[in-house]
Design a protein around this motif. Structure first.
Motif, short mmCIF file in Angstrom:
data_model
loop_
_atom_site.label_atom_id
_atom_site.label_comp_id
_atom_site.label_asym_id
_atom_site.label_seq_id
_atom_site.Cartn_x
_atom_site.Cartn_y
_atom_site.Cartn_z
N PRO A 62 -12.57 2.07 -5.47
CA PRO A 62 -11.14 1.76 -5.43
C PRO A 62 -10.93 0.47 -4.62
O PRO A 62 -11.60 0.28 -3.60
CB PRO A 62 -10.53 2.95 -4.69
CG PRO A 62 -11.53 4.05 -4.83
CD PRO A 62 -12.87 3.38 -4.88
N LEU A 108 -8.62 -0.50 -2.69
CA LEU A 108 -8.19 -0.30 -1.30
C LEU A 108 -9.39 0.03 -0.42
O LEU A 108 -9.53 -0.51 0.69
CB LEU A 108 -7.14 0.82 -1.22
CG LEU A 108 -6.55 1.06 0.17
CD1 LEU A 108 -5.84 -0.19 0.66
CD2 LEU A 108 -5.59 2.23 0.15
N SER A 109 -10.30 0.88 -0.91
CA SER A 109 -11.50 1.22 -0.14
C SER A 109 -12.31 -0.03 0.13
O SER A 109 -12.82 -0.23 1.23
CB SER A 109 -12.37 2.22 -0.89
OG SER A 109 -11.60 3.31 -1.31
N ILE A 167 -10.59 -2.25 2.75
CA ILE A 167 -10.73 -1.67 4.08
C ILE A 167 -12.14 -1.90 4.60
O ILE A 167 -12.35 -2.30 5.75
CB ILE A 167 -10.40 -0.17 4.04
CG1 ILE A 167 -8.91 0.04 3.82
CG2 ILE A 167 -10.84 0.53 5.32
CD1 ILE A 167 -8.52 1.46 3.54
N ALA A 215 -1.25 -6.75 -3.91
CA ALA A 215 -0.30 -6.00 -3.07
C ALA A 215 -1.04 -5.16 -2.04
O ALA A 215 -0.54 -4.93 -0.94
CB ALA A 215 0.57 -5.11 -3.95
N LEU A 216 -2.23 -4.69 -2.40
CA LEU A 216 -2.99 -3.83 -1.48
C LEU A 216 -3.41 -4.58 -0.23
O LEU A 216 -3.73 -3.97 0.79
CB LEU A 216 -4.22 -3.26 -2.19
CG LEU A 216 -3.91 -2.28 -3.32
CD1 LEU A 216 -5.19 -1.75 -3.92
CD2 LEU A 216 -3.07 -1.13 -2.80
N ALA A 236 -2.02 -3.73 3.08
CA ALA A 236 -2.59 -2.65 3.88
C ALA A 236 -3.60 -3.18 4.90
O ALA A 236 -3.94 -2.50 5.85
CB ALA A 236 -3.25 -1.61 2.98
N THR A 273 4.59 -8.02 -0.38
CA THR A 273 4.83 -6.60 -0.13
C THR A 273 4.96 -6.35 1.37
O THR A 273 5.86 -5.65 1.83
CB THR A 273 3.67 -5.75 -0.68
OG1 THR A 273 3.49 -6.05 -2.05
CG2 THR A 273 3.95 -4.28 -0.53
N GLN A 323 8.40 -5.16 3.26
CA GLN A 323 8.43 -3.89 4.00
C GLN A 323 8.78 -4.11 5.46
O GLN A 323 9.46 -3.30 6.08
CB GLN A 323 7.10 -3.15 3.87
CG GLN A 323 6.80 -2.65 2.47
CD GLN A 323 8.03 -2.22 1.72
OE1 GLN A 323 8.82 -1.41 2.20
NE2 GLN A 323 8.24 -2.80 0.53
N PHE A 359 12.93 -3.96 -2.43
CA PHE A 359 12.13 -3.50 -3.56
C PHE A 359 12.35 -4.42 -4.77
O PHE A 359 11.41 -4.81 -5.46
CB PHE A 359 12.51 -2.06 -3.90
CG PHE A 359 11.81 -1.51 -5.10
CD1 PHE A 359 10.50 -1.11 -5.03
CD2 PHE A 359 12.47 -1.40 -6.31
CE1 PHE A 359 9.85 -0.61 -6.14
CE2 PHE A 359 11.83 -0.91 -7.42
CZ PHE A 359 10.52 -0.50 -7.33
N LEU A 409 1.76 0.34 -5.06
CA LEU A 409 2.07 0.37 -3.64
C LEU A 409 3.56 0.16 -3.40
O LEU A 409 4.17 0.80 -2.54
CB LEU A 409 1.27 -0.71 -2.91
CG LEU A 409 1.43 -0.77 -1.40
CD1 LEU A 409 1.03 0.55 -0.77
CD2 LEU A 409 0.60 -1.90 -0.82
N TYR A 434 6.14 2.59 -1.53
CA TYR A 434 7.03 2.18 -0.45
C TYR A 434 8.48 2.51 -0.78
O TYR A 434 9.24 2.92 0.09
CB TYR A 434 6.89 0.68 -0.17
CG TYR A 434 5.77 0.33 0.75
CD1 TYR A 434 5.59 1.03 1.94
CD2 TYR A 434 4.89 -0.70 0.46
CE1 TYR A 434 4.56 0.72 2.80
CE2 TYR A 434 3.85 -1.02 1.32
CZ TYR A 434 3.69 -0.30 2.48
OH TYR A 434 2.67 -0.61 3.33
N THR A 488 -6.11 6.62 -3.52
CA THR A 488 -6.48 6.12 -2.20
C THR A 488 -5.26 5.62 -1.42
O THR A 488 -5.34 5.45 -0.21
CB THR A 488 -7.47 4.93 -2.29
OG1 THR A 488 -6.93 3.95 -3.15
CG2 THR A 488 -8.82 5.38 -2.79
N LEU A 489 -4.15 5.39 -2.13
CA LEU A 489 -2.96 4.93 -1.42
C LEU A 489 -2.42 6.01 -0.49
O LEU A 489 -1.54 5.75 0.33
CB LEU A 489 -1.88 4.50 -2.41
CG LEU A 489 -2.19 3.21 -3.16
CD1 LEU A 489 -1.00 2.77 -3.98
CD2 LEU A 489 -2.58 2.11 -2.20
N TYR A 517 -3.84 6.80 1.90
CA TYR A 517 -4.17 6.13 3.16
C TYR A 517 -2.92 5.51 3.78
O TYR A 517 -2.73 5.53 4.98
CB TYR A 517 -5.21 5.05 2.84
CG TYR A 517 -5.62 4.15 3.98
CD1 TYR A 517 -6.65 4.50 4.83
CD2 TYR A 517 -4.99 2.92 4.15
CE1 TYR A 517 -7.05 3.65 5.84
CE2 TYR A 517 -5.38 2.07 5.17
CZ TYR A 517 -6.41 2.43 6.02
OH TYR A 517 -6.80 1.60 7.02
N VAL A 518 -2.06 4.97 2.90
CA VAL A 518 -0.86 4.28 3.39
C VAL A 518 0.24 5.28 3.75
O VAL A 518 0.93 5.11 4.75
CB VAL A 518 -0.33 3.30 2.31
CG1 VAL A 518 0.91 2.58 2.80
CG2 VAL A 518 -1.42 2.29 1.97
#
Lengths: 233, 275
Positions: free
Chosen positions: A62, A64-65, A68, A157-158, A161, A168, A172, A185, B122, B126, B215-216, B218-219
């Protein structure tokens, strides 16, 4: 509305970061992915295996993984990169796997006779790829590569994080400050939709530009693309 | 090269002669050295920073560590399964709406699909996390993750179903009409059963996408594998190790799912050419 008016520079900077992440990630992914695809069809077994392993890893992890792991994990093994470049690296590594698969399956859609003909007039491995197979494969690859582009846009967008101040993240942050969730949004959504629809339109135009006239006839004997090639998250 | 080979990748080079074989061997050795060098460099970098210490890795074989990550994995599978069970039928409905004769159905479905395919999940997460509470709607965290997954996945699977429905042979429509089936009967009894079977491999790949999207958690702090990894890092401080283990679990799961999809696809293609 005042939330936008007061923070225009911040929002513009967020948009700039999103665009930069996407473009850098995508362009680098095109280069790396094409090189990987050439490795995967090359006569050198170790290169084939390495490219296959690469694709299986980065297609299945993924995003995101991966981000990170890169941004928080690399400092622990002594490699410090700014978060922005961690984002670019993650997007590149991930998108390159999909580019590779699309290029490879695009190569497979070129009628086998063309490669044979190229071989028979004495072109070598690179000559066949460069002058005969890839130019034709490129046409069938445009649509899948547009999908990879949209995947890169969405994937960027990720990076919020991992604290890259792209759109994004900016929206936020402003949201917490102004509690204008719907407005924020819409702003971020418009940026992403603009980029992905813009990319799709550009791809469509490119496809029309490079396709020889009366294209529907030619498309028929081409084999369908791999089922997996288009899937990206 | 075999005479039955039918893909371009197999004719890009001749069966090599003695000279070519020597060159391939040389390049093979050279690239092996480079690849091993890269791996060794990476390992050295790990060792240099004390991350290869076996004590930091064997803990992942302990029962309590495994159970801890196992709970996260369970959460991931649960999120994915719930999202898939709702999103797939929803996607089919969207696809049917987009193919409908009525503009009133077609336009909203197309808008929905294009919208949710073009924005990052994401952002939707949000929106649920921050915008809904502003309207006084509060949902359990689980649904804050699952509902965005459903919305986005429905849009992407709708396109999958639409492609499947269009891929059903024209003759099937004509045959259905010839035996007197109406539009709806033809769709339900003739077209859809074939379309669903055609898109089965792609649906399994949609599961891979869902698994990645989960996995989101996580957020939004939903108890799934990536988030469980984050919790574990804050307890054990083994950052690289935990995230590597978590990533490997995802890679293995997705790899297996992709394999199943490919096997299914190959079997269907083989059957199609045989019949």
């Amino acid at each position: 509305m005042e939330a936008i008016a007061e923070n225009t520079p911040l929002l513009l900077q967020g948009i700039a970061y999103t665009v930069a992440l996407t473009l850098l990630g995508y362009v680098l992914a095109l280069v790396v992915g094409t090189a990987l695809a050439v490795c995967r069809v090359s006569p050198i077994p170790p290169l084939r295996w390495a490219a296959t392993v690469y694709v299986e890893i980065f297609r299945n992890i993924p995003l995101l993984s991966l981000l990170i792991l890169i941004s928080f994990g690399l400092p622990d093994v002594g490699l410090r990169l700014p978060y922005f470049w961690c984002g670019v690296l993650g997007l590149t590594l991930s998108s390159a796997a999909f580019v590779c698969e699309n290029v490879r399956s695009g190569i497979n859609t070129v009628p086998v006779g063309h490669a044979e003909a190229a071989r028979s007039i004495g072109l070598g491995f690179f000559g066949t790829l460069r002058y005969v197979v890839l130019p034709q494969a490129f046409r069938t690859m445009i649509q899948p590569l547009v999908n990879v582009f949209i995947g890169t846009v969405i994937g960027s967008a990720l990076c919020s994080a991992i604290a890259v101040s792209e759109i994004t993240w900016v929206t936020q942050t402003l949201n917490i400050q102004y509690a204008q969730a719907v407005l924020m949004f819409l702003v971020a959504g418009a940026v992403y939709l603009g980029m992905s629809l813009g990319g799709a339109a550009l791809g469509g135009a490119l496809e029309r530009a490079v396709s020889p006239g009366g294209d529907s006839e030619r498309g028929r004997d081409r084999k369908a693309l791999d089922v997996t090639a288009g899937a990206q998250a | 090269m075999t005479t039955t080979s039918n893909s371009a990748t197999q004719v890009l080079f001749d069966a090599p002669g003695p000279k070519g074989r020597r060159r391939i061997l040389l390049l093979s050795l050279l690239s092996t050295v480079v690849i091993l060098g890269l791996i060794a460099g990476g390992l050295w970098q790990f060792a240099e920073n004390d991350q290869l210490d076996p004590n930091k890795w064997v803990v992942y074989l302990r029962v309590d560590y495994l159970a801890f990550l196992g709970r996260g994995l369970l959460g991931t599978l649960q999120v994915t399964a719930v999202a898939a069970v709702v999103a797939f039928p929803f996607g089919l409905l969207l696809a049917l709406a987009r193919l409908s004769r009525f503009r009133l159905l077609r336009a909203p479905a197309a808008t929905w699909i294009e919208f949710f395919r073009g924005i990052p999940m994401l952002l939707v997460v949000y929106a649920f996390l921050l915008a809904l509470p502003a309207f006084g709607v509060t949902l359990p965290r689980f649904w804050m993750l699952v509902i965005p997954m459903i919305l986005v996945s429905a849009a992407t699977t709708a396109e999958v179903f639409r492609a499947g429905i269009k891929a059903v042979d024209r003759g099937q429509h004509e045959a259905a009409a010839a035996i007197g089936l109406g539009r709806r009967d033809a769709l339900v009894h003739v077209i859809l059963p074939q379309a669903v079977r055609l898109v089965l491999p792609s649906l399994i790949l949609a599961l891979v996408t869902l698994l990645k999207d989960s996995t989101l958690g996580y957020v939004v702090s939903v108890n799934e594998l990536q988030f469980q990894g984050k919790t574990m890092v804050s307890i054990t401080r083994y950052l690289v190790q935990t995230y590597v283990v978590v990533s490997v679990i995802y890679i293995v799961l997705n790899f297996l799912l992709t394999r199943i999809a490919l096997a299914l696809d190959a079997r269907m293609k083989a059957r199609a050419t045989a019949g």
